[in-house]
Every structure is written in C-alpha cells, then in structure tokens.
Design a protein around this motif. Structure first.
Motif, PDB file in Angstrom:
ATOM      1  N   SER A  79       0.428  -0.087  -4.173  1.00 54.06           N
ATOM      2  CA  SER A  79       0.069  -1.111  -3.182  1.00 54.06           C
ATOM      3  C   SER A  79      -0.635  -2.286  -3.850  1.00 54.06           C
ATOM      4  CB  SER A  79      -0.847  -0.503  -2.113  1.00 54.06           C
ATOM      5  OG  SER A  79      -1.384  -1.523  -1.285  1.00 54.06           O
ATOM      6  N   LYS A  80      -0.331  -3.482  -3.388  1.00 54.98           N
ATOM      7  CA  LYS A  80      -0.993  -4.692  -3.901  1.00 54.98           C
ATOM      8  C   LYS A  80      -2.252  -5.020  -3.098  1.00 54.98           C
ATOM      9  CE  LYS A  80       3.331  -6.681  -5.620  1.00 54.98           C
ATOM     10  NZ  LYS A  80       4.306  -7.807  -5.518  1.00 54.98           N
ATOM     11  N   MET A  97       7.093   1.364  -1.999  1.00 56.52           N
ATOM     12  CA  MET A  97       6.428   1.975  -0.857  1.00 56.52           C
ATOM     13  C   MET A  97       5.540   0.968  -0.143  1.00 56.52           C
ATOM     14  SD  MET A  97       5.899   4.365   1.187  1.00 56.52           S
ATOM     15  CE  MET A  97       6.731   5.813   0.524  1.00 56.52           C
ATOM     16  N   SER A  98       5.389   1.162   1.167  1.00 56.69           N
ATOM     17  CA  SER A  98       4.506   0.312   1.964  1.00 56.69           C
ATOM     18  C   SER A  98       3.057   0.515   1.536  1.00 56.69           C
ATOM     19  CB  SER A  98       4.669   0.653   3.446  1.00 56.69           C
ATOM     20  OG  SER A  98       4.410   2.025   3.640  1.00 56.69           O
ATOM     21  N   ASP A  99       2.159  -0.338   2.026  1.00 52.88           N
ATOM     22  CA  ASP A  99       0.745  -0.262   1.635  1.00 52.88           C
ATOM     23  C   ASP A  99       0.081   1.011   2.142  1.00 52.88           C
ATOM     24  OD1 ASP A  99       0.396  -2.908   0.328  1.00 52.88           O
ATOM     25  OD2 ASP A  99       0.987  -3.633   2.310  1.00 52.88           O
ATOM     26  N   LYS A 108      -7.421   0.660   2.201  1.00 51.02           N
ATOM     27  CA  LYS A 108      -8.461   1.686   2.342  1.00 51.02           C
ATOM     28  C   LYS A 108      -9.262   1.487   3.621  1.00 51.02           C
ATOM     29  CE  LYS A 108      -9.593   3.261  -2.346  1.00 51.02           C
ATOM     30  NZ  LYS A 108     -10.673   3.313  -3.353  1.00 51.02           N
ATOM     31  N   LYS A 109      -9.558   0.244   3.950  1.00 51.94           N
ATOM     32  CA  LYS A 109     -10.333  -0.032   5.162  1.00 51.94           C
ATOM     33  C   LYS A 109      -9.552   0.406   6.406  1.00 51.94           C
ATOM     34  CE  LYS A 109     -12.740  -3.977   3.064  1.00 51.94           C
ATOM     35  NZ  LYS A 109     -12.898  -5.449   3.063  1.00 51.94           N
ATOM     36  N   LEU A 137      -0.515  -6.127   5.668  1.00 51.26           N
ATOM     37  CA  LEU A 137      -0.269  -4.763   5.222  1.00 51.26           C
ATOM     38  C   LEU A 137       1.006  -4.237   5.868  1.00 51.26           C
ATOM     39  CD1 LEU A 137      -3.836  -3.144   5.574  1.00 51.26           C
ATOM     40  CD2 LEU A 137      -2.781  -4.092   3.505  1.00 51.26           C
ATOM     41  N   SER A 138       1.677  -3.350   5.169  1.00 51.57           N
ATOM     42  CA  SER A 138       2.837  -2.661   5.737  1.00 51.57           C
ATOM     43  C   SER A 138       2.479  -1.191   5.925  1.00 51.57           C
ATOM     44  CB  SER A 138       4.050  -2.802   4.816  1.00 51.57           C
ATOM     45  OG  SER A 138       3.725  -2.422   3.487  1.00 51.57           O
ATOM     46  N   PHE A 139       2.986  -0.591   6.999  1.00 60.35           N
ATOM     47  CA  PHE A 139       2.610   0.764   7.398  1.00 60.35           C
ATOM     48  C   PHE A 139       3.883   1.513   7.766  1.00 60.35           C
ATOM     49  CE2 PHE A 139       0.092   3.273  10.879  1.00 60.35           C
ATOM     50  CZ  PHE A 139       0.068   4.392  10.064  1.00 60.35           C
TER      51      PHE A 139
END
Length: 427
Positions: free
Chosen positions: A315-316, A84-86, A322-323, A30-32
């Motif tokens: 987001s992919k 956009m990032s995740d 979500k978690k 994931l990217s943040f």
C-alpha cells in the motif's frame, strides 16, 4: 511590449485567484477490497460512510470480489503482483497463513483498537508473534439453518443426532417440500457438511488437528473424518435436495430457508446479516442448530472466526490505511456493523455487547457458547493447513459424481500439496 504586459497581468491575476482561494484541501484516496456478499457490502458501506465523516480528508473506494476459490485466487494474484488495494478483507486462520503474512501484510499489533479485541480472534490472525488483522464482524457458528414454520407445521423437534436429522428430512420430503437446500453454483457453500462436522470429529478424535498438521493422520483413514463426505452422499442419494442444486446460488439458499421453500440450509451464521438485508420480513422464521453427530449427549457447535481487515505491505498509504483499519476494529466500528447486519454470534470486541433484540437464529446459538465444552474452533483455526480444492471435491460428492472414500483420498492429496507449499514440517 503591450503583449508582454498583458501576459504578466494575466499571470498575476491567476496567481491572485489561487491565493484568494487558499490552499487546496489534501485528500487521501484509499481502496478497500471486500467480498460481494450482501451483508459484507452493507457493513462496508456503513463503515466507510461513518469514517469519511470523521476524516473528511480521506475518501475510500470500495471494490468487490467473488467469494470461494475464485476470490482466493484474486487475493493471491493481487498480492503477488503488487496490485492489492490499500485495505482488504480476507479469511482469518489457515487461509491467512497461506498468503504468507510476514511477507505480504502490515503488522497491526500496535493499533489502539487491539486492546479491546478478544484474544481468541488475535490468535487466528497472528504469525511470528505479530497480529495482522482486526475482526470484521462477530464469531460465527457452522451448522444448519431451519425454517421454524415448517418445523411447527410438521411437529418436528431440533435434532441432536444425524439420524434424527435425517428422520426430519424424510418427514419434510413426505410432506412434498424440499428438505435441504443446496447451492453448488457458489461452490464454497458445498463444504458445510464436512467443515461443520469438526466438533463431532474433534469429540471422537481429540488429537486430530495436531496429528493432521504433523502428517500423522488422514481423512481417508479416519472414520470420524469421513463422516462429512458420507453425509453429502447420503443427502444426495435420499433425494432430499432442491432439483436445481447445481445451478442454485447462495442467495437462493437463503431465500428458500427464509420463505419456507426449503426446511434446511447448511451454512455459517454470517448469513444472518444477509437474511436481515434481503429477507428481513422472514428473519424470525429462521432458526439454527449445530450439525448433529452420532451421540446426542455430545451435541456441540463448530465455531468460525470472522474475516479480518488487512493492509498489504505494498500500500502507498499505510499510515492512513492503519487509521481506517483501527476504526474498523474499534468499539464504534463493531457497533456500526452490528446495527447494520444484526449479529452473527458473540462479539469479539470488549465493550461491544450484543443488543437485546437478536433474532432467533442467534439465540439458538448462544447456549452452545454459554456452556463450557459445547464449542470448538473449526479445523482451519486449529491447523494452518486447508486444501484449496475442497469446495470442488464436495460439489462432486454432493452431486453424486464422486464416492466419499475417493473424495477423502483426493482431499488428503490436496492437503499434502498445500502443506508442502507452506513449508509445514514432516510433509
């Protein structure tokens, strides 16, 4: 024939090695995306480290962006281009409304953590009945940090009116010290005298937010709304600021008020986290008070909600994102942020109480929250409209380049353009 047998043997050997090794562990990356302020970075690092221990099949890469208008443009551009990032951090309130959440953001209403999130926060990340974010931090106040040692040395009292505040500033100046740190290199910091004055504006014009949203009232034609711009000019003209106010940064402002280089720094209390990170030895030397108005009996605090964690529809990895966001909004996530950055105001997550050892600047803020009527949400949480050019306009007024009346009229036009872009009725 021998060559063919060799190839078969090699293939079989490779297959046997793969079988022996077992299936490779699936990993989601994931990217943040976060802003680059030290307190945000520290909290994000702590949250990611804790989450990766809980979910070893997930790794999270943290990306940083600038704050202010430049950061706003990055958010809007990346959402518009699908890059956009995740997960990303961004403002709640009017700026969230400006990125068209129904089209760009994932509905987070059903996250388990939402059961403990305070309704006052949900209200500022809600659109069309859906909740799109979880809080990243505590509630905050907008006002003025002050150096307690300077106040003690000069025998000053916390001001309840603007006149008392300016009198304190003159005494600081007479003592050969910088009265007010201003940091216009980071243009967003220039807005505080206007935005933090909203408690006073709302006390004078209680229907301002509704009439402003409905295009029935303007800054330039409302004397109480003009006060913030006038304060910027007054402070500049009195020579109360640091000489390098045009080049000084947000971090410079924090250093100055923490170490006693300056007596005051107008700022949001989210800066308490950065003070702890970078000036922990001076944390107890910094106090806080609400921006004073004209009436000491009506002295109260303008309140900001923290940024929120959002997930873009592009987001992919929406399920995994979500978690992670659910963890950010949880009691555990709240406690991790508090332990990392100290607190910046009251908690917005039930079951995540403030620790007993909060710094003086937080203790100074709590009485406003504990007495009914002494807080009001900043205008950007009471109206969906906030002009994006305010920080450039306030830099000009605070630098002596533009007059308050001209600035207010220019901001009214900026607001008009934003309202039309958002499709607000009556504009």
């Amino acid at each position: 024939m021998t060559k063919r047998i060799g190839v078969i043997f090699a293939t079989a050997s490779a297959l046997a090695a793969l079988i022996a090794a077992g299936p490779s562990q699936a990993e989601t990356k994931l990217s943040f995306l976060i802003d680059n302020s030290p307190d945000t970075v520290a909290a994000a690092d702590a949250l990611v480290a804790a989450y990766e221990k809980k979910a070893p099949d997930v790794s999270i890469d943290i990306e940083q962006r600038p704050g202010g208008g430049e950061g706003d443009n990055i958010i809007k551009t990346r959402l518009a281009t699908g890059e956009m990032s995740d997960v990303f951090l961004y403002n709640s309130g009017s700026l969230m409304q400006a990125i068209k959440p129904g089209r760009t953001l994932v509905d987070l209403s059903n996250l388990s953590s939402q059961a403990n999130v305070n309704e006052s926060f949900k209200a500022v990340v809600r659109a069309d009945g859906k909740v799109y974010g979880v809080p990243f931090g505590t509630a905050q106040g907008g006002g003025i940090f002050y150096n307690r040692k300077i106040y003690q040395e000069l025998g000053l009292s916390v001001p309840k009116t603007w006149a008392e505040f300016m009198a304190n500033n003159e005494k600081v100046k007479a003592a050969g010290k910088v009265a007010i740190a201003q940091t216009y290199r980071d243009t967003w910091t220039s807005q505080l005298f206007v935005l933090a004055d909203y408690y006073n504006l709302n006390a004078a014009v209680p229907n301002f937010a509704e009439d402003y949203t409905n295009n029935k009232i303007k800054y330039a034609t409302t004397p109480a709304a003009m006060k913030g711009f006038e304060h910027l000019k007054e402070v500049h003209d009195a020579g109360l600021m640091n000489e390098d106010f045009g080049a000084a940064s947000y971090d410079d402002g924090l250093r100055m008020v923490a170490t006693g280089e300056a007596a005051h720094y107008p700022m949001l209390t989210f800066a308490i986290g950065a003070l702890k990170q970078d000036y922990s030895d001076n944390l107890n030397d910094v106090g806080f008070f609400a921006q004073p108005g004209d009436d000491a009996s009506k002295n109260g605090l303008t309140v900001w909600m923290p940024a929120a964690a959002y997930i873009p529809t592009g987001s992919k990895h929406i399920d995994e994102a979500k978690k992670f966001v659910d963890f950010v909004g949880s009691v555990e996530g709240c406690k991790i942020m508090m332990a990392t950055n100290t607190v910046q105001g009251p908690s917005l997550v039930n079951g995540c109480p403030l620790p007993a050892d909060v710094p003086p600047s937080v203790k100074d803020m709590l009485p406003y929250f504990e007495t009914k009527g002494l807080t009001t949400p900043a205008l950007e949480f009471s109206s969906p409209i906030k002009g994006p050019s305010l920080e450039q306009i306030t830099v000009e007024v605070g630098s002596g380049i533009r007059q308050p009346a001209d600035a207010a009229a220019l901001y009214d036009d900026d607001v008009r353009k934003q309202a039309k872009q958002l499709g607000i009725p009556n504009w």
